[in-house]
Design a protein around this motif. Structure first.
Motif, PDB file in Angstrom:
ATOM      1  N   TYR A   5       0.643  -1.244   0.033  1.00 46.27           N
ATOM      2  CA  TYR A   5       0.090   0.104  -0.018  1.00 46.27           C
ATOM      3  C   TYR A   5       0.897   1.071   0.021  1.00 46.27           C
ATOM      4  O   TYR A   5       1.914   1.123   0.626  1.00 46.27           O
ATOM      5  CB  TYR A   5      -0.959   0.226   1.278  1.00 46.27           C
ATOM      6  CG  TYR A   5      -1.926  -1.004   1.300  1.00 46.27           C
ATOM      7  CD1 TYR A   5      -3.103  -0.818   0.563  1.00 46.27           C
ATOM      8  CD2 TYR A   5      -1.587  -2.200   1.865  1.00 46.27           C
ATOM      9  CE1 TYR A   5      -4.179  -1.991   0.480  1.00 46.27           C
ATOM     10  CE2 TYR A   5      -2.629  -3.229   1.996  1.00 46.27           C
ATOM     11  CZ  TYR A   5      -3.820  -2.903   1.331  1.00 46.27           C
ATOM     12  OH  TYR A   5      -4.781  -4.096   1.310  1.00 46.27           O
ATOM     13  N   GLU A   6       0.155   2.256  -0.367  1.00 48.20           N
ATOM     14  CA  GLU A   6       0.971   3.822  -0.501  1.00 48.20           C
ATOM     15  C   GLU A   6      -0.140   4.588  -0.092  1.00 48.20           C
ATOM     16  O   GLU A   6      -1.301   4.644  -0.401  1.00 48.20           O
ATOM     17  CB  GLU A   6       1.399   4.105  -1.704  1.00 48.20           C
ATOM     18  CG  GLU A   6       2.266   5.372  -1.829  1.00 48.20           C
ATOM     19  CD  GLU A   6       2.893   5.435  -3.159  1.00 48.20           C
ATOM     20  OE1 GLU A   6       3.735   4.731  -3.412  1.00 48.20           O
ATOM     21  OE2 GLU A   6       2.456   6.264  -3.969  1.00 48.20           O
ATOM     22  N   THR A   7       0.297   5.341   1.081  1.00 41.60           N
ATOM     23  CA  THR A   7      -0.602   6.434   1.505  1.00 41.60           C
ATOM     24  C   THR A   7      -0.041   7.696   1.541  1.00 41.60           C
ATOM     25  O   THR A   7       1.265   8.022   1.968  1.00 41.60           O
ATOM     26  CB  THR A   7      -1.352   6.117   2.669  1.00 41.60           C
ATOM     27  OG1 THR A   7      -2.226   6.984   3.254  1.00 41.60           O
ATOM     28  CG2 THR A   7      -0.389   6.094   4.009  1.00 41.60           C
ATOM     29  N   ILE A  31       0.193   1.692  11.945  1.00 43.22           N
ATOM     30  CA  ILE A  31       0.510   0.667  11.015  1.00 43.22           C
ATOM     31  C   ILE A  31       1.384  -0.637  11.540  1.00 43.22           C
ATOM     32  O   ILE A  31       0.932  -1.810  11.379  1.00 43.22           O
ATOM     33  CB  ILE A  31       1.266   1.038   9.700  1.00 43.22           C
ATOM     34  CG1 ILE A  31       0.464   2.285   8.934  1.00 43.22           C
ATOM     35  CG2 ILE A  31       1.694   0.131   8.992  1.00 43.22           C
ATOM     36  CD1 ILE A  31       0.910   3.202   7.927  1.00 43.22           C
ATOM     37  N   GLN A  65       4.799   4.201   2.168  1.00 45.32           N
ATOM     38  CA  GLN A  65       4.782   3.009   1.587  1.00 45.32           C
ATOM     39  C   GLN A  65       5.056   1.986   2.610  1.00 45.32           C
ATOM     40  O   GLN A  65       5.747   1.678   3.547  1.00 45.32           O
ATOM     41  CB  GLN A  65       5.739   2.901   0.462  1.00 45.32           C
ATOM     42  CG  GLN A  65       5.453   3.860  -0.469  1.00 45.32           C
ATOM     43  CD  GLN A  65       6.642   3.937  -1.620  1.00 45.32           C
ATOM     44  OE1 GLN A  65       7.654   3.419  -1.319  1.00 45.32           O
ATOM     45  NE2 GLN A  65       6.241   4.006  -2.611  1.00 45.32           N
ATOM     46  N   ILE A  73      -6.456  -1.015   6.475  1.00 43.45           N
ATOM     47  CA  ILE A  73      -6.516  -0.014   5.828  1.00 43.45           C
ATOM     48  C   ILE A  73      -8.003   0.946   6.188  1.00 43.45           C
ATOM     49  O   ILE A  73      -8.004   1.934   6.319  1.00 43.45           O
ATOM     50  CB  ILE A  73      -6.975  -0.116   4.293  1.00 43.45           C
ATOM     51  CG1 ILE A  73      -5.639  -0.973   3.862  1.00 43.45           C
ATOM     52  CG2 ILE A  73      -7.074   1.049   3.594  1.00 43.45           C
ATOM     53  CD1 ILE A  73      -4.176  -0.089   4.056  1.00 43.45           C
ATOM     54  N   LEU A  76      -6.736   2.662   9.596  1.00 51.77           N
ATOM     55  CA  LEU A  76      -6.044   3.745   9.174  1.00 51.77           C
ATOM     56  C   LEU A  76      -6.922   4.833   8.838  1.00 51.77           C
ATOM     57  O   LEU A  76      -6.470   5.996   9.282  1.00 51.77           O
ATOM     58  CB  LEU A  76      -4.992   3.098   8.039  1.00 51.77           C
ATOM     59  CG  LEU A  76      -4.096   4.135   7.603  1.00 51.77           C
ATOM     60  CD1 LEU A  76      -3.172   4.668   8.776  1.00 51.77           C
ATOM     61  CD2 LEU A  76      -2.964   3.799   6.559  1.00 51.77           C
ATOM     62  N   GLU A  77      -7.627   4.715   7.725  1.00 50.05           N
ATOM     63  CA  GLU A  77      -8.501   5.885   7.191  1.00 50.05           C
ATOM     64  C   GLU A  77      -9.569   6.188   8.301  1.00 50.05           C
ATOM     65  O   GLU A  77      -9.819   7.412   8.331  1.00 50.05           O
ATOM     66  CB  GLU A  77      -9.351   5.102   5.848  1.00 50.05           C
ATOM     67  CG  GLU A  77      -8.156   5.050   4.786  1.00 50.05           C
ATOM     68  CD  GLU A  77      -8.916   4.672   3.356  1.00 50.05           C
ATOM     69  OE1 GLU A  77     -10.326   4.536   3.390  1.00 50.05           O
ATOM     70  OE2 GLU A  77      -8.236   4.788   2.287  1.00 50.05           O
ATOM     71  N   TYR A  80      -7.463   8.578  10.116  1.00 51.16           N
ATOM     72  CA  TYR A  80      -7.284   9.811   9.308  1.00 51.16           C
ATOM     73  C   TYR A  80      -8.511  10.641   9.520  1.00 51.16           C
ATOM     74  O   TYR A  80      -8.387  11.966   9.623  1.00 51.16           O
ATOM     75  CB  TYR A  80      -6.958   9.577   7.840  1.00 51.16           C
ATOM     76  CG  TYR A  80      -5.859   8.972   7.605  1.00 51.16           C
ATOM     77  CD1 TYR A  80      -4.462   9.559   8.086  1.00 51.16           C
ATOM     78  CD2 TYR A  80      -5.603   8.414   6.602  1.00 51.16           C
ATOM     79  CE1 TYR A  80      -3.317   8.998   7.701  1.00 51.16           C
ATOM     80  CE2 TYR A  80      -4.483   7.534   6.041  1.00 51.16           C
ATOM     81  CZ  TYR A  80      -3.300   8.011   6.711  1.00 51.16           C
ATOM     82  OH  TYR A  80      -1.897   7.510   6.419  1.00 51.16           O
ATOM     83  N   PHE A  89      -6.290  12.761   2.625  1.00 51.75           N
ATOM     84  CA  PHE A  89      -5.685  11.390   2.537  1.00 51.75           C
ATOM     85  C   PHE A  89      -5.991  10.791   1.287  1.00 51.75           C
ATOM     86  O   PHE A  89      -7.089  10.930   0.669  1.00 51.75           O
ATOM     87  CB  PHE A  89      -5.940  10.839   4.013  1.00 51.75           C
ATOM     88  CG  PHE A  89      -7.014  10.310   4.090  1.00 51.75           C
ATOM     89  CD1 PHE A  89      -7.498   9.101   3.720  1.00 51.75           C
ATOM     90  CD2 PHE A  89      -8.103  11.048   4.718  1.00 51.75           C
ATOM     91  CE1 PHE A  89      -8.947   8.677   3.759  1.00 51.75           C
ATOM     92  CE2 PHE A  89      -9.347  10.470   4.980  1.00 51.75           C
ATOM     93  CZ  PHE A  89      -9.630   9.270   4.576  1.00 51.75           C
ATOM     94  N   THR A  91      -5.294   6.700  -0.035  1.00 50.46           N
ATOM     95  CA  THR A  91      -4.603   5.321   0.351  1.00 50.46           C
ATOM     96  C   THR A  91      -4.766   4.325  -0.749  1.00 50.46           C
ATOM     97  O   THR A  91      -6.070   4.213  -1.202  1.00 50.46           O
ATOM     98  CB  THR A  91      -4.862   4.845   1.732  1.00 50.46           C
ATOM     99  OG1 THR A  91      -4.600   5.578   2.670  1.00 50.46           O
ATOM    100  CG2 THR A  91      -4.196   3.424   1.914  1.00 50.46           C
ATOM    101  N   LYS A  93      -3.857   0.468  -2.980  1.00 50.73           N
ATOM    102  CA  LYS A  93      -3.063  -0.829  -3.275  1.00 50.73           C
ATOM    103  C   LYS A  93      -2.335  -0.633  -4.497  1.00 50.73           C
ATOM    104  O   LYS A  93      -2.768  -0.303  -5.071  1.00 50.73           O
ATOM    105  CB  LYS A  93      -4.023  -1.888  -3.175  1.00 50.73           C
ATOM    106  CG  LYS A  93      -3.460  -3.177  -3.170  1.00 50.73           C
ATOM    107  CD  LYS A  93      -4.532  -4.297  -3.107  1.00 50.73           C
ATOM    108  CE  LYS A  93      -3.955  -5.582  -3.228  1.00 50.73           C
ATOM    109  NZ  LYS A  93      -4.974  -6.586  -3.176  1.00 50.73           N
TER     110      LYS A  93
END
Length: 115
Positions: A5-7, A31, A65, A73, A76-77, A80, A89, A91, A93
């Motif tokens: 993943y990348e956020t 994370i 990353q 996810i 995490l969101e 956020y 934000f 995020t 995949k």
């Protein structure tokens, strides 16, 4: 199995550098505590936004990353959204090609920094 993943998130510009670092550490800890592994971190610094968000025209950009299970996810969101310091934000995949490109890019960044 862990996914790649990348956020990218934008932190409000009214904070000090220490407060921005604290916000970033909060998300990195979230994370790692939930089974993820940070692969790369980039601080893009204070940048001008393309359009005003919450009457702000600048923000601190941060890229993370990481490898993590899919259920992370959502947590995490949610964090956020709850954190008032985060104004935007995104995020997503990474597929195998994007992941390979990010590794190659990270290698190029390191060689540029060494010069």
């Amino acid at each position: 199995m862990l996914n790649h993943y990348e956020t990218v998130f934008i932190v409000t510009p009214v904070l000090s550098e220490a407060q921005v670092k604290e916000a970033v550490e909060k998300f990195k800890t979230l994370i790692t505590e939930n089974g993820g592994k940070i692969e790369n971190e980039e601080n893009w610094g204070l940048r001008k936004l393309a359009y005003p968000i919450q009457k702000k025209s600048t923000g601190f950009y941060q890229l993370l990353q990481f490898d993590a299970p899919g259920d992370l996810i959502e947590k995490l969101e949610l964090n956020y959204r709850r954190d008032e310091r985060v104004i935007r934000f995104l995020t997503f995949k990474l597929d195998k090609y994007a992941f390979e490109y990010s590794i190659k890019r990270k290698g190029n960044l390191k060689t540029k920094e060494e010069k």
